[in-house]
Structure formats: C-alpha cells, structure tokens
Design an enzyme around this catalytic site. Structure first.
Site, short mmCIF file in Angstrom:
data_model
loop_
_atom_site.label_atom_id
_atom_site.label_comp_id
_atom_site.label_asym_id
_atom_site.label_seq_id
_atom_site.Cartn_x
_atom_site.Cartn_y
_atom_site.Cartn_z
N PRO A 1 0.82 -1.21 0.00
CG PRO A 1 -0.10 -1.11 2.13
CD PRO A 1 0.64 -2.02 1.21
CD GLU B 1 2.25 -4.42 10.39
OE1 GLU B 1 2.22 -3.39 9.70
OE2 GLU B 1 1.25 -4.90 10.95
NE ARG C 1 -9.52 -7.14 -19.69
CZ ARG C 1 -9.89 -6.03 -20.34
NH1 ARG C 1 -9.19 -4.94 -20.24
NH2 ARG C 1 -10.98 -6.03 -21.09
CG ASP D 1 -11.61 -2.13 -21.97
OD1 ASP D 1 -12.82 -2.29 -22.17
OD2 ASP D 1 -10.78 -3.06 -21.92
C1 SAM Z 1 -1.23 -5.50 6.05
S1 SAM Z 1 -0.36 -5.17 4.59
C2 SAM Z 1 1.06 -4.32 5.17
C3 SAM Z 1 0.82 -2.86 5.32
C4 SAM Z 1 2.07 -2.07 5.70
N1 SAM Z 1 2.35 -2.23 7.10
C5 SAM Z 1 1.85 -0.60 5.39
O1 SAM Z 1 1.14 0.05 6.15
O2 SAM Z 1 2.32 -0.12 4.33
C6 SAM Z 1 0.27 -6.75 4.14
C7 SAM Z 1 0.54 -6.94 2.67
O3 SAM Z 1 -0.65 -6.76 1.93
C8 SAM Z 1 -0.34 -6.30 0.63
N2 SAM Z 1 -1.11 -5.06 0.40
C9 SAM Z 1 -1.91 -4.45 1.29
N3 SAM Z 1 -2.52 -3.39 0.76
C10 SAM Z 1 -2.10 -3.32 -0.52
C11 SAM Z 1 -2.38 -2.42 -1.59
N4 SAM Z 1 -3.20 -1.39 -1.45
N5 SAM Z 1 -1.77 -2.64 -2.78
C12 SAM Z 1 -0.93 -3.68 -2.94
N6 SAM Z 1 -0.63 -4.56 -1.95
C13 SAM Z 1 -1.21 -4.39 -0.76
C14 SAM Z 1 1.17 -6.12 0.57
O4 SAM Z 1 1.72 -7.27 0.01
C15 SAM Z 1 1.54 -6.00 2.04
O5 SAM Z 1 2.86 -6.40 2.27
#
Ligand code: SAM
Length: 241
Positions: free
Chosen positions: A85, A112, A154, A169
């Site tokens: 994220p 995390e 795709r 699209d």
């Molecule tokens: C709980 S999240 C970790 C969040 C991290 N502690 C932070 O706040 O940036 C666990 C995993 O979910 C995935 N993830 C969560 N949200 C995501 C998003 N919006 N886009 C892509 N991957 C995501 C990633 O692989 C991440 O390592």
C-alpha cells in the site's frame, strides 16, 4: 509471458488457472508458476517472519527465504513486482508497459510486509516495482497480484478475443468509458439513446466520446488533467454546465 508468484498461500492464487487466464495459458500466451515461499525456509517450523527492528506491532517477513527464492525463480533482468500500500500507483499505463515484457515475478507480502532489503537487493538483478493497487490496506499481496495479473495479461495480444475489445475500455485513452446498452431498445420505460439505433457511425462515435468525457468529468475529474481535450470535448462539457 512467464509469470511467477511467490506466496505463503499458493492455494489463494487458484483463480490464475480460471477463465480468461486459463484460456491464455492453454493457448500458450501466458505461463504461470505459483511457488510456496516456505520451500526456501531453513528451520523445522518453516518460519518466514520475525519481529520488527525498532519495535512496534506485527511481524515482518524475513529476507533470507525471499533471497533464496528469488535467486531460484527470477530470471536475471525480469521485473520483480512487490505489492504494497506504500507503493506507486498501479495504473492501466503501468499494466500496458508490463504486458510488453517477457516475464514478471510477484512477491506477495503478509503481516507488516517484507523486509525492505529484499526489494533493495533485488534491484541489482533487474527492475523492481513497489506498487499499490489502491489507497486501502489488504491483509496480503495475493489479491493485489490477482488484480494486477488480470489487468496485465488481458493486454497481451491474443488473450482477449474480438468479443471484448480492450481498445475502447476505460483508462485506455485516459478517460472512463461511457454507458453501454443492448437489446431491448426499451426496458421498463428506459429507452436506449436514439443515436445508437441510427446506424450513423460517425454520430455514434461523437456521442460515445462526449459521454466518455462527461462521465470522466463527473466521476474522475482528476483524470482530465492528463487528457488533451478537443473543442468538441469542451463543448460536451459546457453543455452539461
Ligand atoms: C497488512 S499489509 C502491510 C501494510 C504495511 N504495514 C503498510 O502500512 O504499508 C500486508 C501486505 O498486503 C499487501 N497489500 C496491502 N494493501 C495493498 C495495496 N493497497 N496494494 C498492494 N498490496 C497491498 C502487501 O503485500 C503487504 O505487504
């Protein structure tokens, strides 16, 4: 294209063998490998996480299993994608770029996230993209990878048939697509816009463009900044004002 996914939940990626992707694999357009990260652990408990340096809640994925897994699975020069994220936004433009590449490796984080040194070290062996699929937090990278793999594949020529064109699209030209209709021409008192029944292809194209511009202005005005609007587009917007 060769796609490899590293995860501690391989079964989560089962949809990669379904529907459009399953057909693309059968046609030889896409080859997908899903790998259990725990294969590369070195203790009896197959541990992939540890507590964070500096303290704080949650656990962090240890670098050693990732380093060993990537050394085996990732071909040199192949892009490593790390969903997070805290990443740069994954967009249609990014998907279109990746669709031209011979291979992609996805590293699914949990807890995390993954020790930062994994991405930092991997940059010595090819491009690394830390990307987010949206401004929200998922429990793991697996669902983000399903989204990205579908969006990328795709766009590979031959994956989507004529029945579903990718050319018009939403996001293909920076705009949202306008509304679509099919038979019947009138349903529950709602009529299909008459121009769509006119057979006048130029008029239909003009109407579609105007609807696309109007919808984008209404729902995603931020996108308009990246689009070269024509005089006709501006007229369509002014007509709404
Ligand atoms: C709980 S999240 C970790 C969040 C991290 N502690 C932070 O706040 O940036 C666990 C995993 O979910 C995935 N993830 C969560 N949200 C995501 C998003 N919006 N886009 C892509 N991957 C995501 C990633 O692989 C991440 O390592």
């Amino acid at each position: 294209m060769r796609i490899d996914v590293l995860t501690i939940f391989p079964e989560y990626l089962a949809p990669l063998g379904q529907a459009l992707l399953g057909k693309a694999a059968a046609k030889g357009l896409v080859e997908i490998g899903v790998h259990d990260l725990r294969t590369w652990t070195d203790d009896v408990h197959r541990t992939v996480d540890d507590s964070p340096y500096g303290g704080g809640p949650g656990m962090v994925m240890r670098p050693e299993p990732w380093g060993r897994a990537l050394a085996e699975v990732r071909r040199p020069g192949t892009r490593l994608v790390v969903p997070t994220p805290a990443g740069r936004p994954f967009t249609q433009t990014v998907a279109a770029q990746w669709a031209t590449e011979p291979g992609l490796v996805f590293a699914c984080g949990r807890y995390e996230g993954i020790d930062q040194r994994v991405a930092d070290d991997a940059a010595a062996h090819g491009p690394v993209s830390e990307v987010s699929i949206g401004d929200y937090v998922l429990a793991g990278g697996e669902s983000a990878v399903l989204v990205m793999v579908e969006a990328v594949t795709r766009l590979i020529p031959g994956v989507v048939g004529n029945a579903e064109s990718v050319e018009f699209d939403s996001h293909a030209d920076g705009l949202l697509e306008g509304p679509s209709y099919t038979r019947p021409a009138s349903w529950r008192g709602h009529d299909v816009p008459p121009v769509l029944l006119s057979g006048d292809h130029a008029a239909i194209a003009r109407w579609r463009r105007a609807e696309s511009v109007r919808r984008t202005a209404d729902r995603r005005p931020d996108l308009l900044a990246g689009v070269q609007l024509t005089a006709a587009d501006r007229a369509a917007l002014d007509a709404d004002a």
